[in-house]
Design a protein around this motif. Structure first.
Motif, PDB file in Angstrom:
ATOM      1  N   LEU A   1       0.809  -1.216   0.000  1.00  0.00           N
ATOM      2  CA  LEU A   1       0.000   0.000   0.000  1.00  0.00           C
ATOM      3  C   LEU A   1       0.847   1.272   0.000  1.00  0.00           C
ATOM      4  N   LEU A   2       2.117   1.164   0.364  1.00  0.00           N
ATOM      5  CA  LEU A   2       3.017   2.312   0.215  1.00  0.00           C
ATOM      6  C   LEU A   2       3.203   2.636  -1.264  1.00  0.00           C
ATOM      7  N   VAL A   3       3.341   1.591  -2.074  1.00  0.00           N
ATOM      8  CA  VAL A   3       3.447   1.770  -3.529  1.00  0.00           C
ATOM      9  C   VAL A   3       2.139   2.336  -4.071  1.00  0.00           C
ATOM     10  N   TYR A   4       1.025   1.792  -3.594  1.00  0.00           N
ATOM     11  CA  TYR A   4      -0.297   2.252  -4.014  1.00  0.00           C
ATOM     12  C   TYR A   4      -0.462   3.743  -3.729  1.00  0.00           C
ATOM     13  N   MET A   5      -0.103   4.156  -2.517  1.00  0.00           N
ATOM     14  CA  MET A   5      -0.264   5.560  -2.134  1.00  0.00           C
ATOM     15  C   MET A   5       0.576   6.484  -3.012  1.00  0.00           C
ATOM     16  N   PHE A   6       1.782   6.046  -3.363  1.00  0.00           N
ATOM     17  CA  PHE A   6       2.638   6.859  -4.230  1.00  0.00           C
ATOM     18  C   PHE A   6       2.000   7.037  -5.609  1.00  0.00           C
TER      19      PHE A   6
END
Length: 420
Positions: free
Chosen positions: A68-73
């Motif tokens: 979800l860190l990738v998703y948020m970016f």
């Protein structure tokens, strides 16, 4: 929440597509490229394929630490986009993250579910998947007066939801079935999916080939239609049906609300109690009738409402819900997530390919030609499901595994599952 965020990101792009087309002066080719490389196509395909192998190797909860860190970016890039390259890169990054979240989500839900409630638990994942678009589309209607700013706000709310979801997902326990499988592999010096023999077995074992044929035939062919709908339907309502952006989004929101309702009242309530092939066939038939009406009946008020009601209800207990269930039930624990990653990758590659041509097909050949293609795909998916659908109600994953692979599973595990 993974399902909510994944579906929500796809439909957020669809709901604001005409606004981005006007803002950036996009062509049919660039519109198709966005759909093909996003969470609706190749981006998700790459993410799912990689994630499936990692999840079988390092655990079901491994992906939740970072995904979800990738998703948020990616979502933040879309929110702040001022040109096409920035928007496209945001779509690709978000798409990879969406794909990466699929194998652990469906696998974890099924592995932790009691055997008499597995369809219901998987159904709650489908319920959340349907809620994402419903919420996003209703927000799109409410924020329509803000124009493109409204679309940016919708993406930003996904960013906020993803942040809080990431905090909670980091705390989940590992799948007990996966942990037991890892103990067996360690005791016998095996290496799970990264073992050459296991990888070969995934694509050569007769039971696996039958499962792959079923799931590609049912899900990939249905998903090409659903993928086109998920990303292009508001755009089609506006360009072909002559609706305003707010009207198109409201109509699509109504469709997803019906999907939420039918997921609960049909799949969750009866998926563990009624013959699943019968449930599947009813949904598949309704979907075919819906597309016949839309494609050849015109896009008047009656035709649009009939389409939305039939497809919206059918989707709640259709191919995606059964894909989430069967893809977890029909493969061995040692490569269950990898199989899901491969299957989801295949489905999304096909969606990506068809997304490249649908806008051009509608412009050059007309919507009826595109609709005829959709109907053909739905007929194929229905035939495959009726021929190959298994009956696995009331059986634990260990029992299904023993039946399909002819292996003697540890009786204590079967007993443990029965207690759960």
């Amino acid at each position: 929440m993974s399902n909510y965020l994944e579906a929500g990101s796809i439909v957020a792009g669809a709901a604001g597509l005409t606004l981005w087309v006007q803002y950036l002066g996009l062509t049919d080719t660039t519109v198709g490229l966005l759909g093909a490389l996003s969470a609706n196509g190749f981006g998700a395909a790459v993410g799912a394929l990689i994630s499936g192998f990692l999840v079988d190797r390092y655990g079901r909860k491994f992906i939740y630490k970072y995904n979800l860190l990738v998703y948020m970016f990616g979502i933040l890039l879309i929110t702040c986009s001022v040109n096409f390259p920035m928007l496209l890169i945001g779509y690709i990054i978000t798409g990879i993250s969406v794909g990466a979240g699929i194998p652990p989500s469906w696998t974890y839900i099924a592995e932790e579910a009691p055997k008499n409630e597995r369809a219901a638990r998987v159904g709650w994942g489908q319920f959340a998947w349907s809620m994402g678009p419903a919420v996003v589309l209703l927000l799109s209607v409410a924020l329509a007066p803000l124009g493109l700013l409204g679309s940016r706000i919708i993406f930003f709310q996904l960013f906020l939801v993803a942040f809080f979801t990431w905090l909670f997902q980091r705390k989940i326990d590992e799948s007990s079935i996966w942990e037991e499988q890892k103990k067996k592999e360690k005791a016998t010096n095996q290496d799970g999916i990264f073992n050459k023999e296991n990888l070969k077995e995934l694509f050569t074992n007769r039971a696996n080939l039958r499962a792959i044929t079923l799931l590609v035939g049912v899900y990939a062919f249905w998903n090409m239609v659903a993928g086109v709908m998920g990303y292009f339907m508001p755009y089609i309502y506006e360009t072909v049906g002559g609706l305003t952006s707010a009207q198109a989004n409201l109509l699509q929101a109504f469709l997803w609300i019906l999907t939420v309702l039918s997921t609960y009242f049909v799949f969750i309530k009866f998926g563990d109690k009624v013959n699943r092939k019968m449930i599947f066939s009813v949904g598949a038939g309704m979907g075919i009738v819906a597309w016949i009406i839309l494609s050849f009946g015109g896009m008047g008020t009656f035709e649009l409402l009939a389409f939305v009601i039939l497809w919206g209800l059918a989707a709640g207990f259709g191919a995606q819900a059964f894909y989430g269930l069967w893809s977890a039930e029909l493969f061995h624990t040692k490569y269950r997530a990898a199989a899901q990653g491969f299957l989801f990758c295949t489905a999304r590659v096909l969606v990506g390919l068809i997304s490249l041509i649908i806008p051009i097909m509608i412009t050059t050949l007309g919507f009826q030609a595109a609709g005829a293609v959709m109907i053909g795909l739905l007929i194929i998916h229905m035939i495959v499901g009726l021929v190959l659908a298994p009956e696995t109600r009331g059986k634990s994953l260990e029992e299904i595994q023993a039946e399909r692979y002819g292996t003697q599973e540890d009786p204590s595990l079967i007993k443990k599952e029965a207690v759960k």
